[in-house]
Structures are given as structure tokens and as C-alpha cells.
Write a protein that holds these residues in place. Structure first.
Motif, short mmCIF file in Angstrom:
data_model
loop_
_atom_site.label_atom_id
_atom_site.label_comp_id
_atom_site.label_asym_id
_atom_site.label_seq_id
_atom_site.Cartn_x
_atom_site.Cartn_y
_atom_site.Cartn_z
N GLN A 114 -88.97 23.47 99.09
CA GLN A 114 -88.67 22.05 99.09
C GLN A 114 -89.33 21.34 97.91
OE1 GLN A 114 -87.85 21.36 103.83
NE2 GLN A 114 -89.94 21.11 103.10
N ALA A 115 -90.54 21.75 97.56
CA ALA A 115 -91.21 21.16 96.40
C ALA A 115 -90.45 21.47 95.12
CB ALA A 115 -92.65 21.68 96.31
N LEU A 116 -89.94 22.70 95.00
CA LEU A 116 -89.16 23.07 93.83
C LEU A 116 -87.84 22.31 93.78
CD1 LEU A 116 -89.70 26.94 93.82
CD2 LEU A 116 -90.66 25.29 92.21
N THR B 71 -84.59 18.14 91.33
CA THR B 71 -83.73 16.97 91.55
C THR B 71 -84.14 15.79 90.68
OG1 THR B 71 -83.32 17.65 93.84
CG2 THR B 71 -82.88 15.36 93.31
N TYR B 72 -85.44 15.70 90.41
CA TYR B 72 -85.94 14.54 89.66
C TYR B 72 -86.52 14.95 88.30
CZ TYR B 72 -85.13 12.49 94.14
OH TYR B 72 -84.51 12.08 95.31
N ALA C 19 -78.73 26.71 94.02
CA ALA C 19 -79.18 27.75 93.09
C ALA C 19 -79.08 27.27 91.65
CB ALA C 19 -78.35 29.02 93.30
N HIS C 20 -77.98 26.60 91.30
CA HIS C 20 -77.81 26.09 89.94
C HIS C 20 -78.84 25.01 89.62
CE1 HIS C 20 -73.31 27.44 89.58
NE2 HIS C 20 -74.17 28.43 89.51
N ALA D 64 -81.52 25.48 86.67
CA ALA D 64 -81.52 24.55 85.54
C ALA D 64 -82.89 23.95 85.29
CB ALA D 64 -80.51 23.43 85.80
N ALA D 65 -83.72 23.94 86.36
CA ALA D 65 -85.06 23.37 86.22
C ALA D 65 -86.01 24.31 85.48
CB ALA D 65 -85.64 23.02 87.59
#
Length: 255
Positions: free
Chosen positions: A43-45, A50-51, A246-247, A251-252
Motif C-alpha cells: 500500500q505504501a508503494l 500514485t502521487y 502493475a503498470h 512506472a514508479a
């Protein structure tokens, strides 16, 4: 359930009692501890990915980091919890009302998050396969299955609303004349009283929201993106949602 009408001390006590009960149950089950860490890490990842744009934005960097470290981290918050519990009865006397309400909002977020994460961890144990590092498509599928098994969309939305409430409380603190000076003056007394973690939370939160110069857009972004993810995790086609997760994480970059 809306606890906002209750005194801050009572809100903190009740929230932390729920957290301590979950922690005690988990402490006697190593598999559950490991699963809980895996869920929190995932969840942290997801939040960090996301941000990612906010983390690269000068205006929003501090506030996003603050949310990552204080709300969406895999950190053990036991020390901070103990400090909150110890000071709960006196918090209304020691701190201004706005600060006490901020502390109460944090306790509410923490309790909701721990309860949902505990349900997720119990579902995670029943899934086959080890956690992979870095997180890959298999973990995304596993997380999605656990999410849908646990369900409880109402609590997910409540968790988001309390996170936003905490953000609004911190934003209001930045408009209190002289509060930053007061917080700075409290460093030594807080340290002497064994409240350094609580002091760090208050100061870092205040500074992060001051640096943002208004939290409206930041909180609106979190609200929109988290609601979109909640909706997708509950209703989107399974394969499409797994692939999107997954994407996002890929991407992060390296985790």
C-alpha cells in the motif's frame, strides 16, 4: 461512525484501544505479522506511485512525504501510539483545541487503517505464494483478491474521509497566529515528558502544510485519486485492474 462530537481525549483513547487490541492479537502470530508488513508495504508503494507527480513538485513535496511517512508507511508506530495514549487525558489542557483535534483525527485514521490492514493481512495469509521483491504482477493479483475478499467499501471511504479531515485540521493549524512559535517552545518539555514522536508529528505536519501555502488542491487530488482507486479495486475488471496496478508500480521505478 462519526466520533467528531466526542472530546478529543476520548476519541484518542477509543481509537488506540482498538489499535492495541489488534497489535496484541498479531504479536502471537508470526505469519500474521509478516502478512501485515507485506500489505502495508504494498500500500505504501501504491501511494508513492500514485502521487509521484506531487513528490516531484516543490509545492507539494513536503506534504506528500508527510502523508507517506505518517499515514501510509510500513513503519511501526508503537512508540507514537504509546505517547498519544499517555498524553490523551491531558491533551486538551496542554495543547490548543485545534491541535487536540488534529491528534484525535490522526488516532482515528490510525485505528481505521490498522483494522482494514488486519483484515487484509488475514486474507493475504490464505493466498498462495511468497511476496516478491520488487513487487510484481503476482503481488498485484494477490492484493486485489484480498481487497475484494475483505470488501467493506463503507470503511474504505470512511478511512479516506478521516485522512482528508486530518489534512483539513493541519491546514487550519497553519492559520493559527503564533502556533509555530508555541510548537517550537514545546520541544524541550515534550522531550522531557517522553513525547518526542508526538512532537515530531505535530511540527513536521505543520511545516509541511505551511510550505504548501494552502492545502485545497492537494486534498482534492488525494480525494479524487483515492476514490478512483477504491472504485477500481472494487468494480473494475480483474485482469484490467491487476494490469493497471502493475503498470503504476513499474512506472514508479525500483522500490
Amino acid at each position: 461512525m462519526d466520533d467528531s462530537s466526542k472530546p478529543a481525549a476520548l476519541q484518542i483513547h477509543e481509537a488506540l484501544e482498538r489499535v492495541f487490541e489488534l497489535q496484541q492479537l498479531r504479536a502471537h502470530d508470526p505469519a500474521l505479522v509478516q502478512a501485515s508488513v507485506a500489505v502495508k508495504r504494498f500500500q505504501a508503494l501504491r501511494f508513492k506511485a500514485t502521487y509521484a507527480d506531487l513528490l516531484s513538485h516543490t509545492r507539494y513535496l513536503q506534504a506528500t512525504q508527510f502523508f507517506l511517512e505518517e499515514l501510509y508507511s510500513e513503519r511501526d508506530y508503537a512508540e507514537r501510539d504509546q505517547q498519544f495514549a499517555r498524553i490523551a487525558n491531558a491533551i486538551a489542557r496542554i495543547f490548543p483545541k485545534a491541535v487536540a483535534q488534529t491528534a484525535a483525527a490522526l488516532a482515528q485514521v490510525h485505528a481505521l487503517t490498522e483494522a482494514l490492514d488486519d483484515h487484509m493481512a488475514r486474507a493475504w495469509i490464505l493466498q498462495v505464494g511468497p511476496v516478491t521483491h520488487p513487487v510484481n504482477h503476482i503481488d498485484c493479483a494477490r492484493y486485489l483478491r484480498c481487497w475484494r475478499e475483505v470488501g467493506d467499501e463503507r470503511s474504505r471511504l470512511q478511512q479516506l474521509e478521516v485522512v482528508l479531515q486530518l489534512g483539513r485540521e493541519l491546514d487550519r493549524l497553519t492559520r493559527k497566529p503564533g502556533l509555530r512559535t508555541l510548537l517550537r517552545m514545546m520541544r524541550r518539555p515534550a522531550d522531557a515528558a517522553g513525547l518526542s514522536s508526538l512532537q515530531h508529528f505535530l511540527e513536521s505536519g505543520f511545516d509541511a502544510f505551511v510550505a504548501m501555502r494552502g492545502a485545497g488542491e492537494f486534498l482534492k487530488t488525494i480525494d479524487e485519486r483515492e476514490r478512483a482507486w477504491i472504485r477500481a479495486l472494487f468494480t473494475e475488471d480483474t485482469v484490467a485492474c491487476e494490469t493497471r496496478l502493475a503498470h503504476l508500480l513499474a512506472a514508479a521505478g525500483p522500490h
